[in-house]
Design an enzyme around this catalytic site. Sequence first.
Site, PDB file in Angstrom:
ATOM      1  N   GLY A  66       5.374   2.435 -10.193  1.00  0.00           N
ATOM      2  CA  GLY A  66       4.087   2.844  -9.607  1.00  0.00           C
ATOM      3  C   GLY A  66       4.250   3.649  -8.334  1.00  0.00           C
ATOM      4  O   GLY A  66       3.306   4.258  -7.855  1.00  0.00           O
ATOM      5  N   ASN A  67       5.465   3.628  -7.782  1.00  0.00           N
ATOM      6  CA  ASN A  67       5.794   4.436  -6.603  1.00  0.00           C
ATOM      7  C   ASN A  67       6.586   5.631  -7.146  1.00  0.00           C
ATOM      8  O   ASN A  67       7.756   5.497  -7.527  1.00  0.00           O
ATOM      9  CB  ASN A  67       6.601   3.553  -5.643  1.00  0.00           C
ATOM     10  CG  ASN A  67       7.270   4.316  -4.514  1.00  0.00           C
ATOM     11  OD1 ASN A  67       7.372   5.541  -4.534  1.00  0.00           O
ATOM     12  ND2 ASN A  67       7.750   3.575  -3.533  1.00  0.00           N
ATOM     13  N   GLU A  87       0.521  -7.174   0.650  1.00  0.00           N
ATOM     14  CA  GLU A  87       1.441  -6.083   1.032  1.00  0.00           C
ATOM     15  C   GLU A  87       1.357  -5.750   2.517  1.00  0.00           C
ATOM     16  O   GLU A  87       1.805  -4.692   2.963  1.00  0.00           O
ATOM     17  CB  GLU A  87       1.153  -4.848   0.175  1.00  0.00           C
ATOM     18  CG  GLU A  87       1.408  -5.067  -1.306  1.00  0.00           C
ATOM     19  CD  GLU A  87       2.901  -5.058  -1.708  1.00  0.00           C
ATOM     20  OE1 GLU A  87       3.649  -4.200  -1.237  1.00  0.00           O
ATOM     21  OE2 GLU A  87       3.292  -5.946  -2.503  1.00  0.00           O
ATOM     22  N   HIS A 133       0.163   1.819  -2.354  1.00  0.00           N
ATOM     23  CA  HIS A 133      -0.424   1.168  -1.176  1.00  0.00           C
ATOM     24  C   HIS A 133      -1.594   2.024  -0.704  1.00  0.00           C
ATOM     25  O   HIS A 133      -1.551   3.260  -0.826  1.00  0.00           O
ATOM     26  CB  HIS A 133       0.588   1.088  -0.019  1.00  0.00           C
ATOM     27  CG  HIS A 133       1.669   0.073  -0.209  1.00  0.00           C
ATOM     28  ND1 HIS A 133       2.981   0.311   0.139  1.00  0.00           N
ATOM     29  CD2 HIS A 133       1.631  -1.194  -0.680  1.00  0.00           C
ATOM     30  CE1 HIS A 133       3.705  -0.764  -0.123  1.00  0.00           C
ATOM     31  NE2 HIS A 133       2.918  -1.684  -0.629  1.00  0.00           N
ATOM     32  N   CYS A 160       4.391   4.292   6.858  1.00  0.00           N
ATOM     33  CA  CYS A 160       5.074   3.141   6.232  1.00  0.00           C
ATOM     34  C   CYS A 160       6.109   2.543   7.172  1.00  0.00           C
ATOM     35  O   CYS A 160       6.374   1.354   7.131  1.00  0.00           O
ATOM     36  CB  CYS A 160       5.836   3.579   4.986  1.00  0.00           C
ATOM     37  SG  CYS A 160       4.832   4.286   3.705  1.00  0.00           S
TER      38      CYS A 160
HETATM   39  O1  SUG Z   1       7.357  -0.915  -1.606  1.00  0.00           O
HETATM   40  N1  SUG Z   1       9.823   1.589  -1.828  1.00  0.00           N
HETATM   41  C1  SUG Z   1       8.786   0.914  -1.062  1.00  0.00           C
HETATM   42  C2  SUG Z   1       8.025   1.913  -0.241  1.00  0.00           C
HETATM   43  C3  SUG Z   1       7.089   1.255   0.749  1.00  0.00           C
HETATM   44  C4  SUG Z   1       6.250   2.224   1.487  1.00  0.00           C
HETATM   45  N2  SUG Z   1       5.415   1.546   2.403  1.00  0.00           N
HETATM   46  C5  SUG Z   1       4.107   1.786   2.619  1.00  0.00           C
HETATM   47  N3  SUG Z   1       3.409   2.578   1.850  1.00  0.00           N
HETATM   48  N4  SUG Z   1       3.534   1.137   3.581  1.00  0.00           N
HETATM   49  C6  SUG Z   1       7.841   0.158  -2.008  1.00  0.00           C
HETATM   50  O2  SUG Z   1       7.571   0.653  -3.091  1.00  0.00           O
HETATM   51  C7  SUG Z   1      11.799   1.691  -3.248  1.00  0.00           C
HETATM   52  C8  SUG Z   1      13.150   1.034  -3.358  1.00  0.00           C
HETATM   53  C9  SUG Z   1      14.023   1.702  -4.392  1.00  0.00           C
HETATM   54  O3  SUG Z   1      13.503   2.140  -5.409  1.00  0.00           O
HETATM   55  O4  SUG Z   1      15.262   1.766  -4.158  1.00  0.00           O
HETATM   56  C10 SUG Z   1      10.819   0.901  -2.412  1.00  0.00           C
HETATM   57  O5  SUG Z   1      10.935  -0.294  -2.297  1.00  0.00           O
END
Ligand code: SUG
Length: 446
Positions: free
Chosen positions: A24-25, A174, A250, A372
């Site tokens: 989702g990211n 979160e 987020h 973030c």
């Molecule tokens: O939770 N990425 C984090 C990014 C967090 C960003 N924070 C905010 N939006 N506040 C997450 O998705 C990726 C780790 C990896 O794929 O190696 C990661 O955890």
Amino acid sequence: MSMIELNMDGLVGPSHHYAGLSHGNLASTKNAHKVANPKAAALQGLDKMKYLHDLGLSQCVFPPPPSPRLSVLKTLGFSGSNTKIIEDCARTAPELLSPIYSSAAMWAANAACVSAPMDTQDGKTHITPANLNSTFHRSLETSDTTRILKMIFSDENYFIHHPSLPSHPYFADEGAANHCRLWFDAEVPGISLFIYGRSAYQSGMRQPQKFPARQTLEASQAIARSHGLNTDLCFFIQQNPEAIDQGAFHNDVVSVTHKNIMFCHEQAFLAQDALHQRLTAIFAAHEETLYWIEVPAKRITLADAIKSYIFNSQIITTSQNKVILLVPEECRETIQVWDYLNELVLDHHCPFSEIKTVDLSQSMRNGGGPACLRLRIPLIPDALDSVYSGVFFSHELDRQLRLWIHTHYRDRLHVEDLADPLLLREVQEALYSLSRILHFDSLYDL
Ligand code: SUG
């Protein structure tokens, strides 16, 4: 009672890498298994801290948690010496190496939800560490985050630490990434916006179809309750499922607030117009102005907003009352976004007087922009002296940390390198050395 906002940025740990752990990211998925540069990542984070410190902000460093999390591997049945644990894990369950080496705690906005002393019943700053239980690697952060936050903000006269919420999907939390505060006067209670993606108990809500909604309504409600917030000043708002499906895992990927400014995408929230009207009415009742800067989808699509991270920005008021919008360098590379920002600063109704870009490309490749990386800690001026002094950013600390990074960090790290027992020694030595720089003996019990 006046207020100071401490800006605490996560220091990138020595095992920063790309493993594609966050469904989702989009950035995390796209960059999975690329070669990371932990040294550059940590230096980019320090550059940002230095910039904010030099602008006059109270700037702190949030130290990385212990790594690798061998205790997790022991719980999962591995035993023997540290080297043997890593070797056995690499051979039989290599998928566990990335979660236990994750440096995702650098995104301090996910460390906790923090309420300002003027918003709470007892006039103290309330802190609830996030359980981050939507992703396995991030759920491992909570116990260390809890411990480190308690060590830094230890004075019970000023800080109340709540336990993280029950670690079940019903209470998935979160942290500050799904919480915004708006205020017009530092002396009076502000407005808390809690943004959730789904509900554990209420059926019939519109849901994202493609990607998971991380924050629940029930988690947000529990935090508002335990922090003793005035319910009249709390808004629980559903994030637009369409935004989640496009990659806004987020809320801080599609909106940001600062004082009386809301900067958001047109498709950030469900019932966005109603929210705008209610907030405008509250501000008007106090004879104050709300700056609601909503970017239309026809100017910047959700896809471009998420690619550039324009809303994962930090809004800063300098001591000269100048308002700066700090955005990632990627905004310059997305033409629609850059054109929009340049028009915005020229608009007399817009409070931003400058757009500043920052290179956080290493963090961005895992989905983490300027917002973030930071956790805002609102506190009363008297509380400042009680904050653990070793974490305050200064030019001397900056110098020591740069030297430390150059000594201990690799400039190439691939997920396969995590199997190398030499990395274990390197990371542990780096963290021991950091605890000496920060004069924080009990930080790492490796
Ligand atoms: O939770 N990425 C984090 C990014 C967090 C960003 N924070 C905010 N939006 N506040 C997450 O998705 C990726 C780790 C990896 O794929 O190696 C990661 O955890």
